[in-house]
Design a protein around this motif. Sequence first.
Motif: not given
Length: 482
Positions: A233-252
Amino acid sequence: MPAATASLDRVARWLAALCIAGSSAGCILTKDLPDPALDIPQGYKAARLTDLDAPPTLDWWRGFRSSELTSLMQEAQKVNLDIAAAVARIIQADAQARIAGAALLPSISGTGQETYSRTSGSSASGLTNGGREVVNYASSLSASYQLDFWGQNRDALQAADETAIANRFDRDVVALTTLTSVANAYFQVLAAQDRIRTAEHNIASAARILDAIKQRFKAGTGTDLDVAQQESVLANQRASVPPLRQTLAQNINALATLVARPPESVHVIGGTMNQISSPRVTPGLPSELLTQRPDIRRQEAQLASATANVGSARAQFFPSIQLTGQGGYQSSALVSLFQPHAAFFSLVGSLTQPIFDGGRILGNFELTKAKQDELLQAYRKAVVSAFADVDNALVAIRQTSEKLRLQREVVAASQRAFNLSEQQLRAGTADIVTVLNTQVALFQAEDTLWQAQLARLLAIVSLYQALGGGWEPKMERPVDAL
């Protein structure tokens, strides 16, 4: 000179007669736009009858109450490259209109010439006489004018003018698309930041639960499987962060492109969607949409241009009347060039009637008629699509609002279940499967809540876009006129 004066009088009377005939013929060829046969509804299917009259304002983005968004919108209007390209197309269309209008005016040109010639010095008898040198000077003005008897040039000018108008509405379409793209990208930035913060909070919660399970395992009340499941469960939560950071950078980066700057020079603070207000806007009447949507106005102008082109193509079946004149001075001595006896002139009127051209004129006429019909259907589709866009946006706002309300209830219930399961875990009475299920359900519910909030904001932006952006405020009638 009397003979020349008489000739000028005859030409003048002939021109006057042709002009009068041409002006009387023009009213016969007056063309109106074809009837699009539109079915305009009385109201939108998805609009509530109890909605207050709140049409979108010209600066509609201020309703979200974000100073950073307002700043980005204002900058995009000034420096966006797509808008700048659309403005350049307007300048091109205006120039084309001036070119088309030139045919309605006579063309005048002036020439000056000096001719030097020398005759041969030999004769037929074989004798030489030294030849003869001749210098001749000439200065003249020439004019040419085509009588627009059938309206061919007038229709060509009208077609170019309507194309220029269509390009102005195209600029409005580009500007509206740019502004909605800025709003959507900015809200995507906020959503990514919210989801990252939630994911980081959930990582901390999952780590806290993992520590508790490890303590149970050390105490002998837990199993290695329990630890492994929580680590997953903890690993899945950590793995969800990089795609969100990618989305953030792409929209900026998308925002940087919209304001015509490299990403390195753009700093977006962002924040949270909870700080964004949700403006209320009503769609008005469907009939008002025909004047508010720039894409509809663009299609209408393009249809008007095609209709004028049909008239210009039709006029090619009829004779063309050309008038040319030339006058000036010619002399062998420069000092006597502008003397009355050195003057000359010529006037020519010609009429050309197409007889056989292999079907070129007919083919061109049928081509312009087909283009007119194509643009008529495109205009009708633009109107029908606009009504559907507004209804879709209204439905999206209503359903995403309901989804957001229900999802908040899901998050509240999931949070309560997770808190209870964590308390029982620390008390040693909780089933580990229940703990795993409640925390996964909470993590998913919180992330879904942000996505629902983003969907509602995007639905509001889509309504602004469907309505054609901001509307001019309605002029109220003075009291005396009531």
